[in-house]
Design an enzyme around this catalytic site. Structure first.
Site, PDB file in Angstrom:
ATOM      1  CG  ASP A  25      -1.651   1.201   1.300  1.00 21.16           C
ATOM      2  OD1 ASP A  25      -2.230   1.382   0.317  1.00 21.16           O
ATOM      3  OD2 ASP A  25      -1.901   1.891   2.246  1.00 21.16           O
ATOM      4  CG  ASP A  27      -2.135   7.338   0.085  1.00 22.09           C
ATOM      5  OD1 ASP A  27      -1.286   8.577  -0.188  1.00 22.09           O
ATOM      6  OD2 ASP A  27      -2.917   7.104  -0.795  1.00 22.09           O
TER       7      ASP A  27
END
Length: 339
Positions: A25, A27
């Site tokens: 991922d 963010d």
């Protein structure tokens, strides 16, 4: 990798040598806003040196893969190609293209980060119901406003199928937590009573898209959000590493029920290059390497070990899960842990 301590995975080798692909991922894991998460460049460079391939998998559909890759290169992340970035916009475009004829007009609710993948799949983006679209496709962009949301609502009320890149309610920024695409999706839900077909995490479509584009036989999902990254890994049948640099907290991790838990836990991406030793349980006490955790009344605390270290976090999590599973007790973690 073996499972122990109420489902917590363990290995004597660094994760970056056990798994051949990290589905990372972005963010809250690799960066927050324009800045890299402290230690991320070093950790990912070491993981790449260990032979682990890196893919950057994001629910955020605001930017194109090229723009994201450029950002990663500016941050000095190792060996980033545009093809290493996979977005929920690409995954939802795949779903739409499978559902409608090639060349069909689709009502775009989003920006260029969504437009590009739709056009790559042979679809034509329009902005009005008067253009006779055959579907509504929604993805996050900070400029999405009332007019786009209203036009989408009118189209959905007219019977068009609705696709969404993701339903993250929030998104981490350099200034704090802000509304995400899921909040905008909820606005349309409120107006129409409908629900979209979702491509992004926690649905498995985004992970399927990543495996198709990047490859890898033994992947590890790495994320900061239990409700998207970790649940998505579980839905995809993939092991996962939860890090504490973003949204979800250590408290939320220990509250997870069996079947909803990450395979591994670490403070940050340095956990990719560490062994994750077995947690030894003894009633209300647990040991992992040099770290020892104990439960007193309803508080899980650390007796020995570095509070933010992987061994300490594993001892705490393994102990909390074990106590919870045998007694259904409601536990809290000492506030210094995971900091």
């Amino acid at each position: 990798m073996t499972l122990s301590a109420a489902g917590l995975g363990s290995t004597t080798q660094p994760l970056s040598t056990v798994y051949d692909l990290a589905m990372l991922d972005l963010d809250g894991v690799v960066y927050v806003g324009r800045d890299a998460v402290p230690g991320a460049v070093k950790a990912l460079t070491e993981a790449r040196t260990n032979g682990m391939r890196l893919s950057y998998v994001t629910n955020n559909a605001a930017r194109t893969p090229h723009e994201v890759a450029e950002h990663l290169r500016e941050l000095a992340m190792p060996e980033v190609d545009d093809g290493d970035v996979v977005t929920s916009a690409q995954a939802v475009a795949h779903l739409v293209a499978d559902a409608v004829p090639t060349g069909s007009p689709v009502l775009l609710v989003g920006g260029d980060g969504l437009r590009g993948p739709l056009e790559e799949r042979g679809l034509r983006c329009v902005t009005s119901l008067a253009d006779e679209p055959v579907a509504v496709v929604q993805g996050f962009h900070p400029d999405v406003g009332w007019r786009q949301l209203s036009e989408a609502s009118f189209a959905i009320q007219a019977g068009l199928p609705w696709f969404a890149s993701n339903t993250d309610l929030t998104i981490p920024t350099a200034r704090g937590i802000a509304p995400g695409n899921g909040s905008l999706v909820q606005t349309i839900r409120n107006a129409t009573g409908a629900s979209p077909v979702v491509a992004g995490k926690p649905q498995k479509a985004l992970f399927d898209e990543t495996m198709e584009r990047v490859g890898g036989r033994h992947p590890l999902v790495v994320g900061d959000r239990l409700d998207t990254d970790i649940d998505g890994a579980i839905n995809a049948g993939t092991d996962s590493l939860a890090v504490l640099t973003g949204v979800s907290t250590l408290q939320e991790i220990i509250e997870r029920a069996p079947g909803q838990r990450p395979t591994f836990v670490s403070a940050d991406l340095a956990g990719l290059n560490e062994s994750h030793l077995e947690v030894e349980l003894d009633g209300d006490r647990a040991r992992c390497g040099a770290a020892t955790a104990v439960v007193r009344e309803t508080v899980v605390s650390l007796e020995t070990g570095e509070p933010a270290g992987t061994e300490a976090l594993r001892a705490v999590v393994g102990l909390a899960w074990s106590v919870r599973d045998r007694s259904d007790a409601s536990l809290t973690v000492d506030g210094t842990l995971g900091a």
